[in-house]
Structure formats: structure tokens, C-alpha cells
Design a protein around this motif. Structure first.
Motif: not given
Length: 444
Positions: A284-312
Motif C-alpha cells: 500500500k502506498r504511503k500517501l501521507s509521505k508522497e511528494l510531487r514536484t515540478a523541478l526547475s531552476g526557477r522553482g515554479r509550481p505546475c500550472t496544470v496540476d497544482p499537486a506538483y509544487r515548484g522546487r529547485d
């Protein structure tokens, strides 16, 4: 040279299978100062290693004639960081047989295919997984340019993987394990004798503190030798399903896994494939620990799926990988490294208290240089790992700054960065010869 599967039936009755295992067990125990601890009445690890040929012949003979019977494993509890974990203690001979089987099954598992798996395999580590991820990031940056689109990264793990993994008769693990164990045999099917031995070592009889004996339907016997190979094999169908996605990056270390792709739709497809398989695999997936990231140098979040937060950067498996594709140790490991150096510097200060500031600084620099010498027996713990794993010069430069600041504080007695007014970093490095971690890494 291509790896070839081994015939486990043949190996189990070959004394040579156990000789190297006995020596390896002794070596590990001896490194912990336990070489002369008893494994049974009057017999030590050293005695077993010295007489390993006779012991190996006896083990191989008992398996060949069917008289070998694994003993129940003793249940005990391990307290770590406020958590109480169950552990199991096999008898010495069962530990030898299980360890030998671990090596044989691991060889066959690699031939069977463990796509994306980095755990408990020769030459593969968490550092290797993160280096591969860093290379994937650099290739992406080369394709899209520094200002191009992000990489979408999903990090997840399983809920109590070892405790919840099904090991009942109908568990999916048995089919996978049997296919792996049968590789290399002349008939293409492992013998019933060898399979029965594997099954009882995978799911041993457990003896509780009150003498009660039972076998588990869920949860592997943590502390027994075969546990790592079970963790590697239990979700191989998921590993294959994710790795089959075109252009995906996938890495798994036991229960932790990371998926990356430049196309968000591909990540969503990976999500779907994982969800379609975990139930039948019994995890079973541990949903409480899942991390979804839009990885870029600017660290901007994904505009299509807000679950993917921006990080560098991505923190995973004790490492940190930047959007530029450089690797460093995780922040907690860097803090621990600096704390070890700081503790030794603080320990030196009382003996230098009567000296002038600059003379005191000279002594502290000399002591620190010994700590940063990988050839010295007094090198600070973790130095080699730091230099081997880190490709991010910025993090090493920050460590250099923090070490210099600590020396300035200790030499002047002035807290914070104000000690640099009397002892600037340039003086410590250029005049007094303080060793630089950046220079050490560049020289490797």
C-alpha cells in the motif's frame, strides 16, 4: 562478462557455498569486536571460521541427506528513536544457510531482472541511484535548455513494507521467488527439497518470549538473512510496469521509489500503473509521505496540476539533487558532519585559552586539517562519503564557510560571524593553510 544464473539445487549441497559465507560472517562480527563471542556452547565465531571447511561439509551433507531442519527464530524487540520494532534472531547454522541463499538468490534475481532497483545489490547504492537521477536531469537540461520546461517528479514509498508484506500461501511473492530460484537449474524447476528449505527460511517458525511458536501470514522476519532479497523481489511487476514507460526515470531502494519524466501525462500513467498493481502485490502506498514536484531552476509550481509544487532540488535517499543535476548529501547529514568538527574544535579550546588569538587559530587550523585528511586515522567520520558523493561545489563551499566560521568563533571567543573581523576566511585559508573541501573534491 554477462552474469549467469546459478543452480541453487547444486549449490546447496556444495560445501564451497558455505565456506565463504562463514568467513564473511566472522569478518563482520570481528569488525564489531565480536569475533570471540559464542555462537553456541563453547564455540565462537573465530572457532567457526577456523574450522569452516568441516562445518561447511557438515551443513552440505545434512541438506543432501534431508536431515537439516531450520530451527525457530527468537523474537525480540528493538527500540530506536522512540519506535519499537520487531526483530528475529536465527540460529548460527540457519544464519549461514540463509546468508548463502541470499547470495545465490540475489545472483538469480539480477539475471531475472530488477529494473530500477538499487538496494542490497553488489555495486549499487543509494548514491548510485541519485547519481543516475542527476545524469537524467542533466540530459533533460541539455535537451530543453536552462529556461526549458520542468521535470515532474513523484516520490513515494510503501506503508510498513516489511511488516505488511503478505507471505501466506497465496501471496504474489512466492510465484516471483520460485521463478527466480528455478533459474539456472537443468530442469528449469527447483527441486521440492530446495524449495521447502527456501520457504521455511523466508517464513520461519517464530518463537516468542513466552515460548509460543507461530508463523506469519503478513510481514517478513526482520533480522533474518533473506529479508533484503524479498524486499527487492516483492514488487518487481510494478518495477517493470513503470520502467516500460518511454523516457521515464525510475529508481527504487527497498520501499522508497522515485519516478521522473518531462511529460506530466507520463507521470499520470505511472501513477495509474502503480495503483493497478499494488493491491495484488499486497502493498500500500504511503500517501501521507508522497511528494510531487515540478523541478526547475526557477522553482515554479505546475500550472496544470497544482499537486506538483515548484522546487529547485529533490531530497531522496539521504541525498539532495539540484535542478542543475548536481548531487550533495542531505541537509541532515551535512549538519551532522559540521557538528562533529565543531565538537572537536570546542574540545580543543580549553587547552589553548592562554594563547594569543592568532596562535590559537593556528592550532585550531592544524587540528581541523587533521580532521579533513582522509588518510588520517583521526579524520572526521563521513569525510570520504562526503567527498565521493558530492558534485555540488556550492554545498562544499558552504561547508568551508561554516568550518571557517567555527574556527574564528573558537579562536576569538566572539559568537556569530563577528569573529571574522579578527580572523577573515582569507587569513585562515591563505595564511594559515586551512584545508578547503572544494579543493579536496577537485583533487579527487
Amino acid at each position: 562478462m554477462a552474469l549467469e544464473p546459478v543452480d541453487i539445487d547444486r549449490c546447496l549441497v556444495d560445501p564451497a557455498t558455505y565456506e565463504s559465507t562463514i568467513l564473511r560472517i566472522y569478518t563482520k562480527r570481528n569488525e564489531r569486536g565480536m569475533g570471540f563471542h559464542e555462537v553456541s556452547d563453547g564455540v565462537t565465531y573465530f572457532d567457526a571460521a577456523t574450522d569452516r571447511k568441516a562445518l561447511s561439509r557438515a551443513i552440505a551433507s545434512s541438506i543432501a541427506d534431508g536431515t537439516y531442519r531450520p530451527q525457530p527464530v527468537d523474537l525480540w524487540f528493538l527500540e530506536t528513536n522512540g519506535k519499537r520494532r520487531t526483530a528475529h534472531m536465527p540460529g548460527f547454522v540457519d544464519h549461514i544457510v540463509g546468508s548463502a541463499l541470499f547470495k545465490l538468490l540475489s545472483t538469480n534475481a539480477r539475471c531475472y531482472g530488477l529494473p530500477g532497483v538499487y538496494s542490497y545489490l553488489p555495486g549499487l547504492t543509494n548514491v548510485g541511484a541519485m547519481r543516475a537521477f542527476a545524469a537524467y536531469i542533466r540530459a533533460h537540461r541539455q535537451r530543453v535548455g536552462p529556461a526549458g520546461g520542468p521535470l515532474y517528479v513523484l516520490q513515494s514509498d510503501f506503508e510498513k513494507y516489511g511488516d505488511n508484506l503478505p507471505v501466506g500461501q497465496d501471496a504474489a511473492l512466492w510465484r516471483i521467488l520460485r521463478e527466480v530460484a528455478s533459474l539456472g537449474t537443468d530442469s528449469g524447476e527447483i527441486s521440492s527439497v530446495a524449495w521447502d528449505l527456501i520457504t521455511i527460511l523466508v517464513r520461519p517458525v517464530v518463537r516468542g518470549e513466552d515460548g509460543t511458536e507461530f508463523t506469519r501470514l503478513n510481514g517478513v522476519a526482520m533480522g533474518t538473512p533473506l529479508v533484503p532479497v524479498l524486499g527487492n523481489l516483492a514488487v518487481v511487476p510494478m518495477d517493470r510496469a513503470i520502467s516500460a514507460i518511454d523516457g521515464v526515470f525510475y529508481a527504487r531502494y527497498n520501499d522508497d521509489f522515485i519516478i521522473a519524466h518531462s511529460d506530466l501525462a507520463a507521470i499520470h500513467e505511472a501513477d495509474t500503473r502503480v495503483d493497478a498493481l499494488v493491491a495484488e502485490l499486497g502493498v500500500k502506498r504511503k500517501l501521507s509521505k508522497e511528494l510531487r514536484t515540478a523541478l526547475s531552476g526557477r522553482g515554479r509550481p505546475c500550472t496544470v496540476d497544482p499537486a506538483y509544487r515548484g522546487r529547485d532540488r529533490i531530497d531522496c535517499l539521504g541525498m539532495s539533487v539540484t535542478s542543475a543535476g548536481t548531487v550533495m548529501l542531505g541537509a541532515h547529514r551535512l549538519r551532522r558532519f559540521v557538528a562533529r568538527i565543531a565538537a572537536r574544535i570546542d574540545g580543543s579550546v580549553p587547552t589553548l585559552s592562554q594563547m594569543p588569538v592568532r596562535e590559537r587559530a593556528h592550532h585550531l587550523v592544524a587540528a581541523t586539517n587533521v580532521m579533513l585528511d582522509v588518510t588520517s586515522p583521526f579524520a572526521v567520520a563521513g569525510l570520504s562519503a562526503l567527498l565521493d558523493a558530492t558534485t555540488d561545489r556550492g554545498s562544499l563551499k558552504d561547508l568551508d564557510y561554516r568550518i571557517a566560521r567555527k574556527i574564528a568563533q573558537a579562536a576569538t571567543g566572539i559568537p556569530g560571524v563577528r569573529g571574522f573581523r579578527q580572523l577573515p576566511p582569507e587569513v585562515l585559508y591563505r595564511e594559515m593553510g586551512l584545508v578547503s573541501l572544494v579543493a579536496l573534491r577537485n583533487a579527487r
